[in-house]
Design a protein around this motif. Structure first.
Motif, PDB file in Angstrom:
ATOM      1  N   ARG A 405      22.324  14.866  15.657  1.00  0.00           N
ATOM      2  CA  ARG A 405      21.140  14.006  15.684  1.00  0.00           C
ATOM      3  C   ARG A 405      20.771  13.497  14.294  1.00  0.00           C
ATOM      4  O   ARG A 405      20.223  12.406  14.157  1.00  0.00           O
ATOM      5  N   ASN A 406      21.095  14.287  13.266  1.00  0.00           N
ATOM      6  CA  ASN A 406      20.645  13.970  11.908  1.00  0.00           C
ATOM      7  C   ASN A 406      21.804  14.043  10.919  1.00  0.00           C
ATOM      8  O   ASN A 406      22.600  14.981  10.967  1.00  0.00           O
ATOM      9  N   ALA A 407      21.900  13.054  10.034  1.00  0.00           N
ATOM     10  CA  ALA A 407      23.005  12.999   9.078  1.00  0.00           C
ATOM     11  C   ALA A 407      22.937  14.112   8.053  1.00  0.00           C
ATOM     12  O   ALA A 407      23.965  14.611   7.591  1.00  0.00           O
ATOM     13  N   THR A 408      21.755  14.515   7.645  1.00  0.00           N
ATOM     14  CA  THR A 408      21.577  15.687   6.791  1.00  0.00           C
ATOM     15  C   THR A 408      20.476  16.546   7.396  1.00  0.00           C
ATOM     16  O   THR A 408      19.576  16.054   8.088  1.00  0.00           O
ATOM     17  N   LEU A 409      20.537  17.838   7.095  1.00  0.00           N
ATOM     18  CA  LEU A 409      19.607  18.771   7.719  1.00  0.00           C
ATOM     19  C   LEU A 409      18.825  19.613   6.725  1.00  0.00           C
ATOM     20  O   LEU A 409      17.705  20.020   7.013  1.00  0.00           O
ATOM     21  N   THR A 410      19.397  19.898   5.581  1.00  0.00           N
ATOM     22  CA  THR A 410      18.768  20.865   4.678  1.00  0.00           C
ATOM     23  C   THR A 410      18.607  20.317   3.266  1.00  0.00           C
ATOM     24  O   THR A 410      19.475  19.622   2.739  1.00  0.00           O
ATOM     25  N   THR A 411      17.490  20.649   2.662  1.00  0.00           N
ATOM     26  CA  THR A 411      17.148  20.324   1.276  1.00  0.00           C
ATOM     27  C   THR A 411      16.264  21.447   0.751  1.00  0.00           C
ATOM     28  O   THR A 411      15.425  21.961   1.484  1.00  0.00           O
ATOM     29  N   ILE A 412      16.424  21.833  -0.495  1.00  0.00           N
ATOM     30  CA  ILE A 412      15.492  22.784  -1.100  1.00  0.00           C
ATOM     31  C   ILE A 412      14.711  22.058  -2.177  1.00  0.00           C
ATOM     32  O   ILE A 412      15.243  21.726  -3.230  1.00  0.00           O
ATOM     33  N   ALA A 413      13.462  21.778  -1.861  1.00  0.00           N
ATOM     34  CA  ALA A 413      12.565  21.063  -2.772  1.00  0.00           C
ATOM     35  C   ALA A 413      11.750  22.077  -3.584  1.00  0.00           C
ATOM     36  O   ALA A 413      11.726  23.267  -3.268  1.00  0.00           O
ATOM     37  N   PRO A 414      11.053  21.614  -4.628  1.00  0.00           N
ATOM     38  CA  PRO A 414      10.265  22.546  -5.443  1.00  0.00           C
ATOM     39  C   PRO A 414       9.103  23.201  -4.700  1.00  0.00           C
ATOM     40  O   PRO A 414       8.716  24.309  -5.014  1.00  0.00           O
ATOM     41  N   THR A 415       8.528  22.537  -3.704  1.00  0.00           N
ATOM     42  CA  THR A 415       7.421  23.041  -2.873  1.00  0.00           C
ATOM     43  C   THR A 415       6.230  23.498  -3.699  1.00  0.00           C
ATOM     44  O   THR A 415       5.611  24.518  -3.378  1.00  0.00           O
ATOM     45  N   GLY A 416       5.885  22.760  -4.746  1.00  0.00           N
ATOM     46  CA  GLY A 416       4.744  23.160  -5.570  1.00  0.00           C
ATOM     47  C   GLY A 416       3.446  23.224  -4.802  1.00  0.00           C
ATOM     48  O   GLY A 416       2.819  24.279  -4.695  1.00  0.00           O
ATOM     49  N   SER A 417       3.023  22.095  -4.236  1.00  0.00           N
ATOM     50  CA  SER A 417       1.765  22.055  -3.487  1.00  0.00           C
ATOM     51  C   SER A 417       1.863  22.882  -2.216  1.00  0.00           C
ATOM     52  O   SER A 417       0.918  23.581  -1.829  1.00  0.00           O
TER      53      SER A 417
END
Length: 573
Positions: A405-417
């Motif tokens: 369904r999705n071309a990419t699935l995972t990302t790890i962002a900084p998640t500051g807020s």
């Protein structure tokens, strides 16, 4: 019939011209100089900025292929005739790059082959940028005073937000060529930014709003302590109008995840590699909540992953898209970026020190599990709703998947807020400190890590506990049991190469990018910097951020309560 003086000399011509012709009499232009490693003048280019002053309006990067890192001979080729004029060991060039970057922050390095190796839809083009932000002439408040973005590109700086300093170890980086809009307020302040860049707005409480979602009369939060304005805390939104297309930039600011731009407080972004006009919905699982008395609660994590993938896919369909091109590209690939936060807190609850082999094993198992379950969830959605339109010929098609369904699935962002809201540690980073002071809208808030308080209060003497809270770290404090000391290790106590190992452990199971920072203290050697560069390449990281604090002049770093060396783990470098 003379001999050309080479690219560096002509760069100086442009540099001087831009220095003379300034926007508004003070804002310099932005130039990016990239030279391929095979150019005969590569050594002059590498060392062009080893002393401060020359090429102030330029940021430099060397473009290298993968074979460059394999210690081969690099032919230096005359670009006019195509003739080989010399052949140099890549190791010699690499050492010159590392030494120059260690000394002054320039040049950077571009891995031209790796940058698109994991592009899931190569038929749609090459990935050129991450989510874009502000224009090059924007003034940023720093510890050195207000400086334009182009002067901060590719070099570390201390961002000043509401009187407090926060490090940006990699500086600003170009994120694309996009349409920019001029935001204006009733009080006469303005800022050029992309339509979707978050701006801090005061409602019942401070909230982030995309620039395109602002309504006339919205009260925009200003940095009342900066020299950009007359001390106003708020400015009234008036209009947002297109101002043409230009290069846009972003920066990652640790601890604040925001910066002062022309007096406005705006959010940083930049963790998602995208094709032109693409977008990607991001969300992060709080790993701290995935721990039970018996260890990792895999069933709860599985349910959460499937719910999150379904939710993020739904967001794609209910979104209102500002441009038809954005809608078209987003629906073609349906990219989502499910990530994590609270990893350090998870390890503490599991009783696992961050800088241990056991922690690397936890990282591998957790992210591999999330990766596998996210793929199952997306595949199930494809069977029900259909695959993303560009599935045929994509990476997934070639890997033998029947649908996705999705071309990419995972990302790890900084998640500051996000991590602040969730009350957990940021992304996959170790604890920055067990206690620290956060400055928001002119008010200071002291925050102690709740897990440390819960574990340490009953096991440490009061004087020992208060000493740790005053320092923010257990390092150098006597009377602390070894288990607690190891469990609450902070970012500054961890070997730089181990940071890379942790980044690589997650990257092996992430489709997009992993947000992770490696910092070097002022007394770090050139060999330290080289070790990190080498480890990042050998371990398969997509990119690496290194900055040696003190490598630029006029850097100010103040410690409010305790003044010690970085080797004493007291400076938030």
């Amino acid at each position: 019939m003379g001999v050309a003086s080479g690219p560096v000399s002509f760069m100086r011509v442009f540099d001087v011209a831009v220095e003379v012709i300034k926007q508004g009499g003070r804002r310099r232009g932005a130039n990016m100089g990239v030279l391929h490693v095979s150019h005969p003048d590569i050594f002059g280019f590498i060392e062009a900025k080893t002393s401060e002053g020359p090429l102030r309006n330029f940021n430099l990067s060397v473009s290298v292929p993968d074979r460059f890192m394999e210690d081969r001979k690099i032919d230096l080729i005359n670009p006019r005739t195509g003739e080989t004029v010399d052949s140099v060991p890549s190791r010699e060039i690499f050492k010159r790059i590392v030494k120059a970057a260690w000394r002054s922050g320039d040049p950077g390095m571009i891995f031209e082959d790796r940058i698109n190796r994991r592009n899931p839809t190569p038929s749609l083009g090459r990935i050129e940028a991450t989510n874009p932000c502000i224009s090059s002439d924007t003034l940023i408040m720093t510890s050195e005073g207000p400086l334009p973005v182009n002067e901060l590109e590719g070099r570390a700086f201390m961002a000043v937000v509401n009187g407090s300093e926060y490090p940006s170890t990699s500086g600003f980086f170009k994120t694309g060529y996009r349409e920019v809009f001029e935001l204006k307020t009733r009080e006469g302040y303005s800022l050029k930014l992309t339509h979707d860049h978050p701006v801090l707005v005061m409602e019942d409480k401070p909230v982030w709003k995309a620039a395109c979602d602002l309504e006339r009369g919205d009260m925009l939060v200003m940095d009342s302590g900066s020299s950009f304005n007359s001390g106003e805390r708020f400015s009234t939104f008036l209009s947002l109008k297109s101002n043409g297309y230009e290069d846009v930039y972003d920066a990652c600011v640790a601890g604040a995840n925001a910066f002062n731009a022309n007096g406005f407080i705006v959010h940083n972004c930049g963790e998602q590699p995208l094709l032109p006009y693409e977008s990607c919905n991001l969300g992060s699982i709080n790993l701290s909540l995935m721990v039970s008395a018996s260890g990792v609660n895999w069933e709860r994590l599985r349910r959460t992953v499937h719910t999150a993938v379904h939710f993020l896919d739904n967001v794609i369909d209910v979104n209102s898209y500002p441009l038809p091109e954005v809608r078209e590209m987003t629906l073609k690939t349906r990219k989502i970026g499910l990530g994590v936060m609270g990893f350090a807190d998870m390890l503490i609850k599991l009783g696992v020190p961050y800088n241990s082999g056991e922690a690397l094993g936890v990282a591998e198992r957790v992210m591999s599990f999330i990766e596998g379950e996210a793929r199952r969830a997306s595949s199930d959605l494809a069977a029900e709703r259909g695959s993303f339109p560009e599935f045929s010929g994509s990476m997934w098609d070639k890997m033998g998947f029947e649908g996705m369904r999705n071309a990419t699935l995972t990302t790890i962002a900084p998640t500051g807020s996000l991590s602040i809201i969730a009350g957990t540690s940021s992304g996959i980073e170790p604890l920055f400190a067990v206690s620290f002071t956060r400055n928001i809208l002119g008010r200071k808030f002291t925050e102690n890590n709740p897990l440390f308080e819960r574990i340490a209060r009953g096991r440490l003497k009061r004087d020992t506990f208060e000493m740790i809270i005053s320092k923010g770290t257990l390092h150098g404090v006597s009377g602390v049991p070894g288990k607690i000391r190891r469990l609450f290790v902070t970012a500054h106590e961890i070997d730089p190469v181990f940071h890379v190992k942790m980044q690589a452990a997650f990257q092996r199971h992430v489709d997009n990018a992993v947000s992770k920072t490696v910092n070097l203290p002022p007394d770090a050697s050139i060999n330290d910097a080289e070790r990190v560069f080498g480890a990042a390449y050998e371990l398969g990281c997509k990119g690496i951020t290194i900055y040696r604090y003190g490598s630029k002049m006029n850097e100010v770093l103040r410690f409010p309560e305790y003044a010690g060396s970085c080797r004493d783990m007291t400076c938030p470098n």
